[in-house]
Design an enzyme around this catalytic site. Structure first.
Site, PDB file in Angstrom:
ATOM      1  N   SER A   1       0.825  -1.219   0.000  1.00 38.88           N
ATOM      2  CA  SER A   1       0.000   0.000   0.000  1.00 38.88           C
ATOM      3  C   SER A   1       0.856   1.265   0.000  1.00 38.88           C
ATOM      4  O   SER A   1       1.991   1.268   0.468  1.00 38.88           O
ATOM      5  CB  SER A   1      -0.911   0.014   1.228  1.00 38.88           C
ATOM      6  OG  SER A   1      -1.748  -1.112   1.234  1.00 38.88           O
TER       7      SER A   1
HETATM    8  N1  SAH Z   1      -0.811  -4.714   3.868  1.00 44.12           N
HETATM    9  C1  SAH Z   1      -0.180  -5.214   2.678  1.00 44.12           C
HETATM   10  C2  SAH Z   1      -1.080  -4.987   1.497  1.00 44.12           C
HETATM   11  C3  SAH Z   1      -1.188  -6.208   0.669  1.00 44.12           C
HETATM   12  S1  SAH Z   1      -2.390  -6.162  -0.646  1.00 44.12           S
HETATM   13  C4  SAH Z   1       1.171  -4.568   2.494  1.00 44.12           C
HETATM   14  O1  SAH Z   1       1.433  -3.534   3.114  1.00 44.12           O
HETATM   15  O2  SAH Z   1       1.982  -5.085   1.738  1.00 44.12           O
HETATM   16  C5  SAH Z   1      -3.684  -7.150   0.036  1.00 44.12           C
HETATM   17  C6  SAH Z   1      -3.341  -8.561   0.395  1.00 44.12           C
HETATM   18  O3  SAH Z   1      -4.532  -9.198   0.806  1.00 44.12           O
HETATM   19  C7  SAH Z   1      -2.799  -9.405  -0.767  1.00 44.12           C
HETATM   20  O4  SAH Z   1      -1.556  -9.933  -0.413  1.00 44.12           O
HETATM   21  C8  SAH Z   1      -3.849 -10.504  -0.941  1.00 44.12           C
HETATM   22  O5  SAH Z   1      -3.313 -11.761  -1.322  1.00 44.12           O
HETATM   23  C9  SAH Z   1      -4.466 -10.559   0.448  1.00 44.12           C
HETATM   24  N2  SAH Z   1      -5.807 -11.149   0.543  1.00 44.12           N
HETATM   25  C10 SAH Z   1      -6.843 -11.020  -0.314  1.00 44.12           C
HETATM   26  N3  SAH Z   1      -7.909 -11.698   0.142  1.00 44.12           N
HETATM   27  C11 SAH Z   1      -7.534 -12.274   1.323  1.00 44.12           C
HETATM   28  C12 SAH Z   1      -8.194 -13.107   2.277  1.00 44.12           C
HETATM   29  N4  SAH Z   1      -9.469 -13.498   2.132  1.00 44.12           N
HETATM   30  N5  SAH Z   1      -7.499 -13.509   3.355  1.00 44.12           N
HETATM   31  C13 SAH Z   1      -6.202 -13.137   3.537  1.00 44.12           C
HETATM   32  N6  SAH Z   1      -5.528 -12.360   2.679  1.00 44.12           N
HETATM   33  C14 SAH Z   1      -6.189 -11.923   1.572  1.00 44.12           C
END
Ligand code: SAH
Length: 215
Positions: A65
């Site tokens: 993000s």
């Molecule tokens: N906070 C992270 C943002 C990652 S983007 C950072 O700072 O890097 C969002 C993430 O949510 C992705 O890695 C995706 O695989 C995950 N995601 C999507 N649906 C999900 C679910 N149902 N349970 C767990 N993770 C999930």
């Protein structure tokens, strides 16, 4: 190749120009964002862009993000250091590391095993140990450790995932982007007895939350 000091300088500018200048005042949060080497949570090819004002790819079609969004969502949880926190969407682990520095303990779920594994390595390198990374569908929460003082969802949900609201402690806060694919509203829910207070924190843009209570 930029040295450690160059990264520290870039981080200071990031904190001042992107975060403090946009109204984030929590000094603990600003200090933690100054401290955590954000570039380590991405591929080396992206390091020179690591402190720019936008999200960046982390593999698997996912993104780390934008720094300001990390700050805004962390700020919205109002952490003091004593909280048990649940994060949905470990991704790179960057947001996880910030939460770990601001709270007592973090449980973080990620559906893609490869991302969770990589995040674990970086967190260990940074000697952040008050974290449990779990591979699974976070839309169901993590009932084994509920209730949580704070819950953060870092992927966009079509509707509010009910299990997460149910796993909030009294007075607990849940921050979650809810809306259509590619454009959501950031919501903060606060549990007060039988009531749940909902606040709109503004527009945002996250990758899909995929799972039983997601897309
Ligand atoms: N906070 C992270 C943002 C990652 S983007 C950072 O700072 O890097 C969002 C993430 O949510 C992705 O890695 C995706 O695989 C995950 N995601 C999507 N649906 C999900 C679910 N149902 N349970 C767990 N993770 C999930």
């Amino acid at each position: 190749m930029a040295g450690v000091n160059d990264f520290a300088v870039r981080r200071r500018r990031m904190v001042q120009d992107q975060i403090a200048a946009r109204g984030i005042r929590d000094q603990r949060l600003l200090a933690v964002m100054q401290e955590i080497p954000r570039h380590l949570f991405m591929d080396q090819a992206l390091w020179r862009r690591a402190y720019e004002d936008h999200p960046l790819p982390i593999g698997g079609g996912q993104t780390i993000s934008q720094p300001f969004i990390v700050a805004l969502m962390s700020d919205a949880l109002g952490l003091t250091g004593t909280e048990k926190v649940l994060e949905i969407g470990t991704g790179s682990g960057y947001q996880t590391s910030i939460l770990a520095k601001l709270a007592d303990w973090v449980f973080s779920l990620e559906r893609l095993p490869e991302l969770s594994r990589k995040a674990q390595l970086v967190l260990e390198e940074l000697k952040i140990f008050n974290v449990n990374l779990i591979v699974g569908d976070g839309t169901k929460g993590w009932p084994a450790e509920a209730p949580y003082d704070a819950i953060m969802v870092t992927a966009g949900a079509p509707v509010m995932p009910r299990p997460l609201v149910e796993q909030l402690a009294e007075g607990g806060r849940l921050v979650v982007p809810v809306g259509q694919r590619g454009v959501q509203t950031l919501l903060r829910l606060t549990r007060r007895g039988d009531k749940v207070i909902e606040e709109d924190l503004g527009g945002c843009r996250f990758v899909d939350l995929i799972g039983e209570y997601g897309w």
